[in-house]
Design a protein around this motif. Structure first.
Motif, PDB file in Angstrom:
ATOM      1  N   ARG A 154       0.837  -1.191   0.000  1.00  9.82           N
ATOM      2  CA  ARG A 154       0.000   0.000   0.000  1.00  9.82           C
ATOM      3  C   ARG A 154       0.880   1.253   0.000  1.00  9.82           C
ATOM      4  NH1 ARG A 154      -5.022   0.158   1.839  1.00  9.82           N
ATOM      5  NH2 ARG A 154      -4.506   1.963   3.133  1.00  9.82           N
ATOM      6  N   ASP A 156       0.569   3.949   1.595  1.00  8.51           N
ATOM      7  CA  ASP A 156       0.735   4.553   2.918  1.00  8.51           C
ATOM      8  C   ASP A 156       1.566   3.694   3.862  1.00  8.51           C
ATOM      9  OD1 ASP A 156      -0.993   2.486   3.531  1.00  8.51           O
ATOM     10  OD2 ASP A 156      -2.709   3.774   3.963  1.00  8.51           O
ATOM     11  N   GLY A 160      -2.613  -4.047   4.989  1.00 10.34           N
ATOM     12  CA  GLY A 160      -3.940  -3.938   4.403  1.00 10.34           C
ATOM     13  C   GLY A 160      -4.547  -5.273   4.067  1.00 10.34           C
ATOM     14  N   THR A 162      -6.702  -6.884   1.147  1.00 10.29           N
ATOM     15  CA  THR A 162      -7.008  -6.595  -0.248  1.00 10.29           C
ATOM     16  C   THR A 162      -7.943  -7.651  -0.807  1.00 10.29           C
ATOM     17  OG1 THR A 162      -4.861  -5.525  -0.577  1.00 10.29           O
ATOM     18  CG2 THR A 162      -6.041  -6.252  -2.551  1.00 10.29           C
ATOM     19  N   SER A 184      -2.091  -7.874   2.202  1.00 11.49           N
ATOM     20  CA  SER A 184      -1.137  -7.345   1.227  1.00 11.49           C
ATOM     21  C   SER A 184      -0.055  -6.546   1.957  1.00 11.49           C
ATOM     22  CB  SER A 184      -1.863  -6.455   0.216  1.00 11.49           C
ATOM     23  OG  SER A 184      -2.548  -5.399   0.866  1.00 11.49           O
ATOM     24  N   SER A 204      -8.015  -2.423  -1.678  1.00 13.81           N
ATOM     25  CA  SER A 204      -7.353  -2.630  -0.397  1.00 13.81           C
ATOM     26  C   SER A 204      -7.815  -1.596   0.621  1.00 13.81           C
ATOM     27  CB  SER A 204      -5.830  -2.524  -0.575  1.00 13.81           C
ATOM     28  OG  SER A 204      -5.162  -2.669   0.662  1.00 13.81           O
ATOM     29  N   ARG A 206      -7.237  -0.590   5.102  1.00 13.15           N
ATOM     30  CA  ARG A 206      -6.459  -0.869   6.303  1.00 13.15           C
ATOM     31  C   ARG A 206      -7.134  -1.961   7.125  1.00 13.15           C
ATOM     32  NH1 ARG A 206      -5.179   5.392   8.215  1.00 13.15           N
ATOM     33  NH2 ARG A 206      -3.860   5.934   6.420  1.00 13.15           N
ATOM     34  N   CYS A 224      -7.265   1.805  -1.291  1.00 10.04           N
ATOM     35  CA  CYS A 224      -6.323   1.821  -2.406  1.00 10.04           C
ATOM     36  C   CYS A 224      -6.835   0.845  -3.461  1.00 10.04           C
ATOM     37  CB  CYS A 224      -4.921   1.412  -1.961  1.00 10.04           C
ATOM     38  SG  CYS A 224      -4.130   2.563  -0.824  1.00 10.04           S
ATOM     39  N   LEU A 247      -0.640  -1.201  -6.113  1.00 11.32           N
ATOM     40  CA  LEU A 247      -1.754  -0.478  -5.498  1.00 11.32           C
ATOM     41  C   LEU A 247      -1.471   1.023  -5.511  1.00 11.32           C
ATOM     42  CD1 LEU A 247      -2.464  -2.744  -2.383  1.00 11.32           C
ATOM     43  CD2 LEU A 247      -3.716  -2.689  -4.554  1.00 11.32           C
ATOM     44  N   ARG A 249      -3.550   5.104  -4.599  1.00  7.55           N
ATOM     45  CA  ARG A 249      -4.719   5.800  -4.061  1.00  7.55           C
ATOM     46  C   ARG A 249      -5.675   6.146  -5.203  1.00  7.55           C
ATOM     47  NH1 ARG A 249      -0.345   7.860  -1.148  1.00  7.55           N
ATOM     48  NH2 ARG A 249      -0.498   7.555   1.117  1.00  7.55           N
TER      49      ARG A 249
END
Length: 278
Positions: A154, A156, A160, A162, A184, A204, A206, A224, A247, A249
């Motif tokens: 991800r 960030d 995550g 996914t 993921s 995906s 969090r 994402c 991935l 955003r």
């Protein structure tokens, strides 16, 4: 929600001079859902012919203006069904539908469940932690082609969950032919229902958020997305096709994510018991 066969990487540069006009049109769609947004009118406001506007819009968003408008209307309907008390009929009118039957048909096709089921089931599981959707990695069947999905990290850096799904058409508009939830980044073997070209969509969120936050695409969910294409070639029994899925955003020009993946995953895990949730 990216198209699973996304052509923007090759066609967008030719349309980049119009990105401001298309962004303005998309913003207008999102702010005024109950207005008709006729192609002729929005093209004229963008100082383009309807034909040219339609072509440029599709280059930059991977979908037609009509499909984009439908997507943003359904996304708002999802939010109101889950978070508000208005009737489904009133919600359909508020997002631009004069026919409740048309709204219901469109919603069911695009989201994967009916408006009534989305509201009832979605509220029942809204507080369930998303991490409960993690599925056990299946043993590979003896004679079935697989896509070996390499899901990237991800942006960030958060861990995550996914959901990956395969579709036979370029735009996810119906229940996927196969679907699974994984942690993921990671690698996952996803069975292919049939050989040949297919699109893979990855969504995906969090792991610490709830299903309700994902269904309404709350910023806290950290959604994402990613997409890839399985090659259009015969896939022999026991064959494996490697597919990388980075991935990213969501972008302003991405149509909203509509399919209620968490609900579809819970249904598939519940099996026959899912009929008890109405």
């Amino acid at each position: 929600m990216p198209a699973v066969h996304d052509t923007r990487t090759t066609t967008a540069p030719a349309a980049s001079v119009h990105i401001g006009a298309i962004t303005q049109a998309v913003t207008s769609m999102r702010r005024h859902l109950d207005e008709p947004h006729r192609l002729h009118d929005i093209a004229r406001a963008s100082l383009m012919s309807p034909f040219h506007f339609h072509r440029v819009f599709r280059m930059l968003t991977a979908v037609t203006p009509g499909r984009f408008l439908t997507a943003v209307r359904m996304a708002e309907a999802k939010r109101r069904l889950l978070c508000g008390d208005a009737s489904a009929t009133d919600i359909s009118m508020a997002v631009g539908y004069s026919s409740f039957g048309t709204f219901t048909t469109q919603f069911t096709r695009l989201v994967g469940v009916s408006p009534g089921r989305f509201r009832t089931y979605g509220r029942a599981v809204a507080d369930v932690p998303l991490r409960e959707l993690v599925s056990t990695l299946p043993a590979r069947p003896a004679r079935q082609p697989f896509a070996l999905l390499h899901v990237g990290a991800r942006p960030d850096g958060h861990p995550g969950l996914t959901v990956v799904a395969t579709f036979r058409s370029g735009i996810p508009q119906q229940r996927p032919s196969s679907c699974a939830a994984i942690l993921s980044p990671g690698v996952f073997p996803l069975p292919l229902a049939v050989a040949g070209k297919a699109g893979v969509l990855a969504v995906s969120a969090r792991t610490e958020v709830t299903i309700g936050e994902v269904l309404t695409e709350e910023p806290s969910a950290g959604i994402c997305v990613g997409s890839a294409e399985i090659p259009d070639e015969p896939v022999a029994a026991q064959a494996t096709v490697a597919v990388g899925i980075p991935l990213r955003r969501p972008a302003l020009l991405d149509p909203p994510l509509l399919l209620a993946f968490p609900l579809l995953m819970l249904e598939s895990q519940a099996g026959p018991q899912r009929a008890q949730v109405r």
